[in-house]
Design an enzyme around this catalytic site. Structure first.
Site, PDB file in Angstrom:
ATOM      1  CD  GLN A 167      -1.516  -7.031   1.244  1.00  0.00           C
ATOM      2  OE1 GLN A 167      -1.985  -6.322   2.122  1.00  0.00           O
ATOM      3  NE2 GLN A 167      -2.276  -7.757   0.435  1.00  0.00           N
ATOM      4  CG  ASP A 170      -3.047  -0.812   5.291  1.00  0.00           C
ATOM      5  OD1 ASP A 170      -2.646  -1.731   4.555  1.00  0.00           O
ATOM      6  OD2 ASP A 170      -4.013  -0.078   4.999  1.00  0.00           O
ATOM      7  CB  CYS A 189      -4.624  -7.756   3.724  1.00  0.00           C
ATOM      8  SG  CYS A 189      -6.292  -8.362   3.409  1.00  0.00           S
ATOM      9  CG  HIS A 232      -6.785  -3.962   3.234  1.00  0.00           C
ATOM     10  ND1 HIS A 232      -5.850  -4.826   2.724  1.00  0.00           N
ATOM     11  CD2 HIS A 232      -6.077  -3.001   3.902  1.00  0.00           C
ATOM     12  CE1 HIS A 232      -4.631  -4.416   3.060  1.00  0.00           C
ATOM     13  NE2 HIS A 232      -4.743  -3.314   3.776  1.00  0.00           N
TER      14      HIS A 232
END
Length: 226
Positions: free
Chosen positions: A85, A180, A91, A165
């Site tokens: 990211q 993630d 996100c 998030h």
């Protein structure tokens, strides 16, 4: 150089449709983590998105986890689709891409689907290259922004700091992975199966909650068969 920044995204069910995914699958709320509440979630479930607060406790854990995995190593299948990211507030969209990309053989895409094209183009890229490609991929950015404006609450300004998030939990080849884009690699949480995936993913979500027992800002949604 100023980092790319998008509007924060709520879990907007229309987002899948706007990205050109046939409604065979839908995002549904997980109302609680007890067995009777999990039994209300339509099966099969192929991904879980967890929304959680980024706190000091979590950041300490994240650093320790990364050091531990770098020292000990872990098994990550090459078929896991993972992207970094690099866009602030993206996100939610990256979580959704992780959920769909790792279940793409189960999805029915419309012929002109912007997400299908993105996945096809980026399949052979590295996680960093995928992140850079998303920065320039106008169709997904526009869909993200219109979806952010359609959320149930007023979208915050681009400059507002958001400390919530999204991550995705997926089953790839019988292993449960946490994806993630803020982390350097996927996290392998051990074995799972199509039948036990929701319960296994919720066990991972519970660990996030146990690390921050004073926090209440946790929310899980499941990508379920419609």
């Amino acid at each position: 150089m100023e980092p790319h920044r998008w509007l924060p995204l709520e879990a907007n069910p229309d987002f899948l449709k706007q990205l050109g995914i046939h409604p065979d699958w839908q995002f549904v709320d997980v109302y609680g983590m007890e067995p009777e509440l999990l039994s209300m979630v339509p099966r099969p479930v192929c991904a879980v998105l967890l929304l959680f607060p980024i706190t000091e406790k979590y950041e300490t854990f994240r650093t320790e986890e990364e050091e531990r995995i770098k020292a000990k190593g872990q098994d990550v299948k090459s078929s896991v689709y993972f992207m970094k990211q690099t866009i602030n507030n993206a996100c939610g969209t990256i979580g959704l891409i992780h959920a769909i990309a790792n279940n793409r053989e189960k999805m029915n895409f419309e012929t002109n689907s912007s997400l299908k094209k993105f996945l096809e183009d980026s399949l052979s890229m590295t996680p960093e290259e995928r992140a850079k490609y998303l920065e320039t991929y106008e169709a997904i950015r526009v869909t993200h922004e219109s979806s952010a404006h359609e959320g149930q609450t007023e979208a915050p300004s681009l400059d507002e700091k958001v400390d919530l998030h999204f991550i995705a939990l997926v089953n790839v080849g019988g292993h449960l992975y946490e994806l993630d884009g803020r982390k350097p690699f996927p996290i392998n949480h051990g074995e799972t199966s199509d039948d036990s995936f929701l319960e296994d993913a919720i066990e991972v979500c519970k660990k996030f909650m146990e690390r921050d027992p004073e926090e209440l800002r946790f929310n899980a949604i499941a990508l379920s068969a419609a």
